[in-house]
Design a protein around this motif. Structure first.
Motif, short mmCIF file in Angstrom:
data_model
loop_
_atom_site.label_atom_id
_atom_site.label_comp_id
_atom_site.label_asym_id
_atom_site.label_seq_id
_atom_site.Cartn_x
_atom_site.Cartn_y
_atom_site.Cartn_z
N LYS A 188 28.54 -1.29 -39.31
CA LYS A 188 28.04 -2.36 -37.51
C LYS A 188 27.84 -2.06 -36.37
N LYS A 189 29.69 -1.09 -36.62
CA LYS A 189 29.61 -0.74 -34.93
C LYS A 189 30.20 0.28 -34.79
N ALA A 190 28.15 1.35 -35.12
CA ALA A 190 28.82 2.96 -34.77
C ALA A 190 28.55 2.82 -33.26
N PHE A 191 29.18 3.88 -32.33
CA PHE A 191 28.13 3.83 -31.03
C PHE A 191 28.68 5.63 -30.43
N THR A 192 27.71 5.63 -29.99
CA THR A 192 27.40 7.18 -29.13
C THR A 192 28.13 6.98 -27.67
N THR A 193 28.73 8.92 -27.58
CA THR A 193 29.53 9.19 -26.66
C THR A 193 28.97 9.40 -25.25
N ALA A 194 28.11 8.90 -25.06
CA ALA A 194 27.36 8.60 -23.91
C ALA A 194 25.57 7.98 -24.08
N PRO A 195 25.28 7.11 -23.54
CA PRO A 195 23.93 6.73 -23.66
C PRO A 195 22.51 7.23 -23.28
N GLN A 196 23.27 9.16 -23.63
CA GLN A 196 22.01 10.06 -22.87
C GLN A 196 21.65 10.91 -24.13
N CYS A 197 20.33 11.85 -24.64
CA CYS A 197 20.55 12.63 -25.20
C CYS A 197 21.26 13.36 -25.22
N VAL A 198 21.35 14.71 -24.64
CA VAL A 198 21.95 15.62 -24.53
C VAL A 198 23.04 15.24 -24.58
N LEU A 199 23.81 14.25 -23.91
CA LEU A 199 25.48 14.00 -23.97
C LEU A 199 25.97 13.83 -25.18
N SER A 200 24.76 12.92 -26.23
CA SER A 200 25.94 12.05 -27.04
C SER A 200 25.32 13.10 -28.01
N ARG A 201 24.10 13.64 -28.40
CA ARG A 201 24.05 15.10 -29.80
C ARG A 201 25.20 15.98 -29.20
N ALA A 202 25.54 16.62 -28.01
CA ALA A 202 26.43 17.35 -28.41
C ALA A 202 27.93 17.22 -29.00
N ALA A 203 28.29 15.76 -28.49
CA ALA A 203 29.45 15.45 -29.10
C ALA A 203 28.81 15.20 -30.11
N MET A 204 27.62 14.58 -30.98
CA MET A 204 27.35 14.65 -32.95
C MET A 204 27.74 16.26 -32.88
N MET A 205 27.04 16.71 -32.58
CA MET A 205 27.03 18.43 -33.06
C MET A 205 28.29 19.04 -33.25
N THR A 206 29.45 18.89 -32.00
CA THR A 206 30.56 19.28 -32.57
C THR A 206 31.80 18.78 -32.82
N GLY A 207 31.91 17.13 -33.04
CA GLY A 207 33.17 16.62 -32.80
C GLY A 207 33.72 16.42 -32.12
N ARG A 208 34.18 16.57 -30.85
CA ARG A 208 34.45 16.56 -30.21
C ARG A 208 33.89 15.80 -28.61
N ASN A 209 34.53 14.59 -27.62
CA ASN A 209 33.67 14.10 -26.80
C ASN A 209 33.36 15.08 -26.14
N THR A 210 32.37 14.75 -24.82
CA THR A 210 31.06 14.73 -23.93
C THR A 210 32.42 15.68 -22.49
N LEU A 211 33.37 14.76 -22.75
CA LEU A 211 34.03 15.93 -21.52
C LEU A 211 34.74 16.87 -22.33
N ASP A 212 34.55 16.75 -23.34
CA ASP A 212 35.85 18.04 -23.30
C ASP A 212 34.94 19.38 -23.74
N ILE A 213 33.99 19.25 -23.92
CA ILE A 213 33.30 20.43 -24.07
C ILE A 213 32.17 20.79 -22.94
N GLN A 214 32.25 20.25 -21.86
CA GLN A 214 32.23 20.15 -20.53
C GLN A 214 30.38 19.88 -20.85
N MET A 215 29.64 18.91 -21.60
CA MET A 215 28.27 18.46 -21.90
C MET A 215 28.09 17.66 -21.31
N THR A 216 28.25 17.37 -20.30
CA THR A 216 27.77 15.81 -18.70
C THR A 216 27.02 16.17 -18.17
#
Length: 469
Positions: free
Chosen positions: A67-95
């Motif tokens: 019920k409480k699943a959240f993406t790391t960003a409200p935008q596809c590229v940023l969110s999908r990058a985090a999903m694909m790597t298991g690392r947050n968006t800032l950490d992988i420089q995908m903002t």
């Protein structure tokens, strides 16, 4: 006997070393189904009454709902990058929206591939090889070899056409070597705008409109069209699940359904409110997951990678900051994260003419409170992907005429936002009563700012920190 088998399965699941010692043929297959712009409330199994999603609902009945699943960003590229790597968006420089994922950042399909899996990505664009709309950008991508995903997986095809997506899915499964486990991401465009699922739309007069939206005729029509997209998506998901069963693969396949970020709706996609970040997440595996579960564990998009690697019996690299949600498969007490984080960065390829194209904000939240930090707070709210839609034009007209009800007018058309927003998520799930700066939340506001400050420092955030000297 059944309890004993379940105990053994769970023991193996939670002990990757033991699991890895089993034959590779016993590794579960993994299918990740990704919907596009899909906020969590809008499925039958999530309690929204006027939508018909029997296939996804059945998947939930046979597995677990987060019920409480959240993406790391409200935008596809940023969110999908985090999903694909298991690392947050800032950490992988995908903002930056159109950025390709750097070759130095490992994706979990690569790790599954090394661990013996046949891997694929198909359907809707996965968004992580950059964007080819601008010729000058294409020249850079090609000059430096920045499009890397053809080398990361065994099968890579994209399409927005529903029939073609199913054909690609079938083609992928037909190519899986005998006896080899597989991973495949199946992406769909629904319910992304433009809404065109006319034959699937519910009656606009018979749907429930979220309480923090102005209830107008045009808004109802637009929202009904959104729900129609989800009902069409359900039929496509049903085809995949039916095919999986026909092939005799359903008993040893972990099926996961998730939205890439929230819907392009009022205070949804592009915002750090719940409709922008809270997405459906459902998992099913008959041998690993006890059926019929609903959990309120706090889960982030970065948790997919360690979960998949864990059930495959593979090591989780130290760079991955997500946590496996596998303990929730049999354990109702699993709580997930203490706090979750998300970021808002540039959107699309447009120039920074409004907060739809360019906004910089951060959030930290737990199950009780949320803090939003708007770094460029002077810029008013501007919707993502629907500024030209009739219902929004109508609302703007009502605002200019002074006929829009005051609560909605302040919520949507304030000249500027607050730098900080604090919400009591239990009392105010629609996030309309900003408590920032009040005595009521003084201590929790400082705690959230402190934790956010730590996270931003550790992840080398380029924004000014939320606590001033």
């Amino acid at each position: 006997m059944i309890r004993f088998i379940t105990f053994i399965a769970l023991a193996l699941l939670l002990n990757p070393t033991t699991w890895a010692q089993k034959k590779k043929a016993q590794q579960p297959n993994i299918i990740l189904i990704v919907s596009d712009d899909h906020s969590a409330p809008f499925l039958g199994c999530y309690g929204y009454p006027e939508i018909k999603t029997p296939n996804i609902d059945k998947l939930a009945q046979e597995g677990i709902i987060f019920k409480k699943a959240f993406t790391t960003a409200p935008q596809c590229v940023l969110s999908r990058a985090a999903m694909m790597t298991g690392r947050n968006t800032l950490d992988i420089q995908m903002t930056r929206f159109s950025a390709p994922l750097d070759a130095s950042v490992t994706s979990y399909p690569e790790l599954l591939r090394k661990g013996g899996y046949h891997t694929g990505i198909l359907g809707r664009s996965f968004h992580l090889d950059g964007n080819r709309r601008v010729p000058e950008t294409v020249a850079v991508l090609e000059k430096y070899g920045l499009e890397t995903f053809r080398n990361r997986v065994d099968f890579l095809k994209t399409s927005g056409n529903r029939d073609t997506i199913f054909q690609q899915y079938s083609e992928f499964l037909n190519q899986v070597p005998k006896g080899k486990p597989f991973f495949v991401q199946v992406g769909y465009s629904d319910p992304h705008r433009v809404f065109n699922a006319k034959n699937f739309e519910p009656d606009p007069q018979k749907i429930s409109v979220p309480a923090h939206w102005p209830d107008t005729k045009l808004l109802r029509e637009d929202f009904a069209a959104y729900l129609g997209e989800i009902q069409r998506l359900d039929s496509d998901v049903g085809k995949v699940l039916e095919d999986l069963k026909k092939r005799g693969l359903d008993q040893n396949t972990l099926v996961v359904f998730i939205g890439d970020n929230g819907g392009a709706l009022i205070r949804g996609k592009g915002t750090l409110y719940n409709l922008g970040l809270n997405v459906p997440l459902i998992m099913r595996h008959p041998g690993l997951i006890r059926a019929g579960q609903v959990t309120d564990a706090l889960v982030s998009g970065i948790d997919l990678a360690p979960t998949f690697l864990g059930v495959a019996g593979l090591a989780v690299p130290k760079e991955i900051t997500g946590i496996s949600v596998a303990p929730a498969f049999q354990n109702a007490t699993f709580a997930g994260h203490d706090f979750a984080f998300a970021v808002r960065g540039a959107h699309g390829q447009g120039l920074p003419t409004n907060s739809s194209n360019f906004d910089l904000s951060r959030t930290i939240f737990n199950k009780k409170y949320k803090l939003i930090y708007n770094a460029i707070w002077q810029i008013p709210y501007h919707p993502v992907d629907f500024a030209g839609q009739p219902f929004w034009v109508d609302l703007k007209q009502k605002h200019s005429e002074g006929t829009l009800e005051e609560p909605f007018d302040k919520l949507l058309f304030a000249n500027r936002r607050k730098m900080f927003e604090v919400y009591d998520e239990e009392k105010d799930p629609f996030e309309t009563n900003n408590l920032a700066g009040t005595a009521e939340v003084k201590e929790i506001e400082h705690e959230l700012k402190s934790r956010l400050q730590e996270w931003m420092i550790v992840n080398r955030d380029y924004l000014p920190l939320p606590i001033a000297p």
